[in-house]
Design a protein around this motif. Structure first.
Motif, mmCIF file in Angstrom:
data_model
loop_
_atom_site.group_PDB
_atom_site.id
_atom_site.type_symbol
_atom_site.label_atom_id
_atom_site.label_comp_id
_atom_site.label_asym_id
_atom_site.label_seq_id
_atom_site.Cartn_x
_atom_site.Cartn_y
_atom_site.Cartn_z
ATOM 1 N N MET A 80 0.996 -0.875 0.402
ATOM 2 C CA MET A 80 0.296 -0.163 -0.386
ATOM 3 C C MET A 80 1.001 1.310 0.100
ATOM 4 O O MET A 80 0.481 2.116 -0.279
ATOM 5 C CB MET A 80 -1.097 0.099 0.652
ATOM 6 N N ARG A 97 -6.577 -1.684 -2.640
ATOM 7 C CA ARG A 97 -6.828 -2.692 -1.766
ATOM 8 C C ARG A 97 -8.239 -2.583 -0.799
ATOM 9 O O ARG A 97 -8.980 -3.121 -0.450
ATOM 10 C CB ARG A 97 -6.336 -3.915 -0.729
ATOM 11 N N LEU A 98 -8.579 -0.584 -0.550
ATOM 12 C CA LEU A 98 -8.694 -0.112 0.209
ATOM 13 C C LEU A 98 -10.098 -0.382 0.360
ATOM 14 O O LEU A 98 -11.312 0.147 0.703
ATOM 15 C CB LEU A 98 -8.281 1.334 1.039
ATOM 16 N N GLU A 99 -10.744 -0.264 -1.286
ATOM 17 C CA GLU A 99 -11.923 0.583 -1.845
ATOM 18 C C GLU A 99 -12.225 1.663 -0.797
ATOM 19 O O GLU A 99 -12.799 2.977 -2.343
ATOM 20 C CB GLU A 99 -13.123 -0.886 -0.736
ATOM 21 N N LEU A 106 -3.822 4.150 7.300
ATOM 22 C CA LEU A 106 -1.824 3.781 7.571
ATOM 23 C C LEU A 106 -1.974 4.739 7.276
ATOM 24 O O LEU A 106 -0.732 5.266 6.809
ATOM 25 C CB LEU A 106 -1.974 3.866 5.868
ATOM 26 N N GLY B 44 -13.902 -7.032 -1.719
ATOM 27 C CA GLY B 44 -13.245 -7.614 -2.678
ATOM 28 C C GLY B 44 -11.304 -7.016 -2.473
ATOM 29 O O GLY B 44 -11.394 -7.029 -3.622
ATOM 30 N N GLY B 45 -11.523 -6.659 -1.425
ATOM 31 C CA GLY B 45 -9.664 -6.659 -1.045
ATOM 32 C C GLY B 45 -9.611 -6.577 0.289
ATOM 33 O O GLY B 45 -10.462 -6.914 1.568
ATOM 34 N N ILE B 46 -8.553 -6.440 0.632
ATOM 35 C CA ILE B 46 -8.015 -6.286 2.401
ATOM 36 C C ILE B 46 -8.533 -4.910 2.621
ATOM 37 O O ILE B 46 -7.766 -3.865 2.342
ATOM 38 C CB ILE B 46 -6.663 -6.725 2.274
ATOM 39 N N PRO B 48 -7.262 -2.851 5.618
ATOM 40 C CA PRO B 48 -6.195 -2.127 6.412
ATOM 41 C C PRO B 48 -7.102 -2.656 8.176
ATOM 42 O O PRO B 48 -6.454 -2.998 9.010
ATOM 43 C CB PRO B 48 -5.355 -1.514 6.707
#
Lengths: 170, 334
Positions: A80, A97-99, A106, B44-46, B48
Motif C-alpha cells: 500500500m 485494496r481499500l475500496e 495507513l 473485494g480486497g483487504i 487494513p
C-alpha cells in the motif's frame, strides 16, 4: 496557455487541463519523467485509471525524473505505501485494496501533506480526495497500446505545473 | 526448546508451537490460523482497518488454540518468535504487541522475524533439504527467487519488476468477475479450459533472465476483455490461457536460477504455491533437469506461524534475543 495559468492564479478555481495520447508504455513513462522535472516537493498526484491502464508505468517514469531507479518501483498494491528517497522523497501509494479510504487509514495524512511527492494510485478511492488540492493524472484506454492521459488541476500551484508542462513539452 | 510463533502480517492471524533441537530441525506441535477471507470478501480486497481490528479479537484465542493443540501451557514456552515485517503496519502491530506482552510477563526471550525469511525456510518444516537451495516465493505481495545459503544468509537472485504473480491472479479474477481471493477460482476454472486458446504474450525482462514482470499479462487480459473478440472467448479458456502464461513465466527463470546456483532442490513457497498447475509444471521441469521440487503442504505455503517459529527458532536456540523495543516495519528488508 499563459493566460490559462494566469487565470487560475487569480481565481484559484479555474481548472487547467492538458490531454496527450501515449502510444507505448515507453511514452507513458516519458510523460512521467517530464512531469517530475517540474516538481519541487510537496505535490500531490492523484492517478486514476482502470487495471492495466499504466498508472505504475507512469510512476516508473516519474521516479526516473526524481533520480530514482525505475526498477525499484514495484506495484504497491500489497504493501500500500512504498517510500523512495531521490531528489526528494517519493511516496508511492496504492488504494486499490481499500475500496474506500479515509485520510486516517495507513496514516495517509502524513504522506499526503509532506515535503515529498505523493503519487496515489486509485486516488478515486480516497474519500474527500476530490476536494483536495492535487494534480489529477487520468489514464484511459484508447486502443490496444494507446492511452489517453489527461492532466488536470484546480488549485493554482498544481495548475501552474500543468501550464509549464504544456509550454515545455506539448 | 519449545517455541511459540505468532504471525499477523496481513489478513491471517496465526500461532504455532514448535519443538526445536537444532537450526531448521523442528517438530510441529501445533499450527492454527484464523482466516479473514469472509470479512474481506464483502469488500473485494483487504481492508487494513478491518484486518487489524479482527486481529485484536482473534489473536488471543488463536494462541490459546495453538497451546491447547500442542498440549502445553504458556509457562512451558521457552521462546517467542513474532513477525515484525513486511506487511500492513496495523496488522503487524497486533501480533507484535501481543508477543511483547507475553515476553514481558513470562520473561522468555523474544525475536522479531522477517515474514519472507519464514517463507524461505517453510519447506524445512516437513523436509530435510541441503543448503544451498533455491526458493521461489510466490504470493499476493511477493514474487522472487532466493538462494538460501545458510540460516540467516539469503541472496535474492530475481524478483518481479512490477506486480506480484498472486496480484496478477487476483486482479485478473476481478476483471473476469470471479471475486476475491481470485487465485483459487482461476485455478479451478482453468481445469475446464483450453490453455492454448487465447494468445497471451509472455513478458521477459531484457538483460535480467531471472526477473519477472506480470503487469503485461494483466494488461493483456484487460485489453482483451475490452474488445468484442475477447468477450466472446469462454471464460474457462481465458483463465487457462492466462494461468499458463503466468506459470511459463515463473518456471523458466526458476530453472535457470537453479542451474546457475547448482541447487539440487527447488522449494516452492508462498500462497501461489497452492496453484496446482504451477506445482505440476515446476515439478516436471525440475525433474527433467535432474532436480527435485519441494513444495510444503498448502497450510505451510500460505501465511502461517509454524514457519515464523522455525525462522525465529534457530536464533533462539543460539541464545539470541531482540529488545522489547523492536518495532513493526511495513517495508522491512530481508
Amino acid at each position: 496557455m499563459a493566460n490559462a495559468a494566469a487565470e487560475s492564479e487569480e481565481s484559484g478555481a479555474t481548472v487547467v487541463t492538458m490531454v496527450i495520447e501515449s502510444r507505448s508504455p515507453h511514452e507513458t513513462k516519458s510523460w512521467g519523467r517530464r512531469l517530475a522535472s517540474l516538481l519541487e516537493g510537496g505535490e500531490l498526484l492523484g492517478l486514476i485509471g482502470d487495471l492495466g491502464a499504466g498508472k505504475t508505468c507512469f510512476i516508473k517514469g516519474l521516479a526516473r525524473g526524481l533520480s530514482l531507479r525505475e526498477e525499484d518501483i514495484l506495484s504497491p498494491t500489497f504493501t500500500m505505501i512504498q517510500e523512495h528517497h531521490g531528489r526528494f522523497p517519493l511516496y508511492h501509494i496504492d488504494l486499490y485494496r481499500l475500496e474506500e479510504a479515509t485520510l486516517d487509514d495507513l496514516g495517509l495524512r502524513e504522506y499526503l501533506f509532506s515535503e515529498g511527492v505523493a503519487a496515489v494510485e486509485w486516488f478515486e478511492c480516497l474519500r474527500g480526495g476530490a476536494e483536495m488540492e492535487y494534480l489529477a493524472v487520468r489514464i484511459s484506454y484508447a486502443g490496444a497500446n494507446i492511452r489517453r492521459i489527461e492532466f488536470s488541476a484546480a488549485d493554482s500551484r498544481h495548475a501552474q505545473i500543468i501550464s509549464k508542462l504544456k509550454r515545455r513539452f506539448a | 526448546m519449545l517455541i511459540l510463533g505468532i504471525e499477523s502480517s496481513c489478513d491471517d492471524a496465526a500461532a504455532a508451537v514448535l519443538e526445536t533441537t537444532a537450526p531448521g530441525i523442528a517438530d510441529i506441535r501445533s499450527s492454527t490460523v484464523a482466516n479473514q477471507d469472509d470479512i474481506h470478501r464483502a469488500y473485494g480486497g483487504i481492508v487494513p482497518e478491518l484486518a487489524s481490528r479482527s486481529h485484536v479479537v482473534t489473536i488471543g484465542p488463536v494462541i490459546e488454540r495453538a497451546l491447547d493443540a500442542a498440549g502445553c501451557r504458556l509457562v512451558d514456552i521457552e521462546g517467542i518468535a513474532v513477525t515484525r515485517g513486511p506487511g500492513l503496519v496495523g496488522s503487524l502491530l497486533v501480533g507484535l504487541m501481543f508477543a511483547k506482552g507475553l515476553a514481558q510477563a513470562s520473561g522468555v526471550a523474544l525475536v522479531g522475524v522477517n515474514h519472507i525469511e519464514g517463507h524461505l525456510l517453510a519447506p524445512l518444516l516437513e523436509n530435510r533439504i541441503a543448503m544451498p537451495y533455491l526458493a521461489l516465493v510466490v504470493s499476493g505481495g511477493h514474487t522472487a527467487l532466493f538462494a538460501v545459503e545458510d540460516f540467516g544468509r539469503y541472496r535474492r537472485i530475481g524478483r518481479t519488476r512490477d506486480d506480484a504473480a498472486g496480484e496478477a491472479f487476483d486482479k485478473v479474477a476481478k476483471l473476469m468477475g470471479l471475486g476475491y481471493p481470485g487465485g483459487r477460482a482461476i485455478d479451478e476454472m482453468s481445469r475446464r479450459g483450453n490453455r492454448k486458446r487465447v494468445r497471451i504474450p509472455r513478458a521477459h525482462v531484457r538483460g535480467a533472465p531471472m526477473d519477472f514482470s506480470f503487469s503485461g499479462v494483466k494488461t493483456a487480459v484487460a485489453t482483451l476483455l475490452a474488445s468484442e473478440d475477447g468477450r466472446a472467448e469462454r471464460p474457462e479458456d481465458l483463465a487457462a490461457s492466462f494461468q499458463e502464461a503466468v506459470v511459463d513465466m515463473l518456471v523458466k527463470p526458476a530453472i535457470a536460477a537453479a542451474r546457475e546456483l547448482g541447487a539440487d532442490t527447488i522449494a516452492l513457497t508462498g500462497g501461489v504455491a497452492a496453484n496446482s498447475r504451477l506445482r505440476d509444471r515446476l515439478a516436471e521441469a525440475a525433474a527433467a533437469d535432474g532436480r527435485r521440487l519441494v513444495a510444503p503442504a498448502l497450510k505451510y505455503c500460505t501465511d502461517n506461524a509454524a514457519m515464523i517459529a522455525l525462522a525465529g527458532g534457530y536464533r533462539l536456540i543460539r541464545g539470541e534475543r531482540d529488545p522489547l523495543s523492536i518495532d513493526a516495519e511495513a517495508n522491512l528488508a530481508l
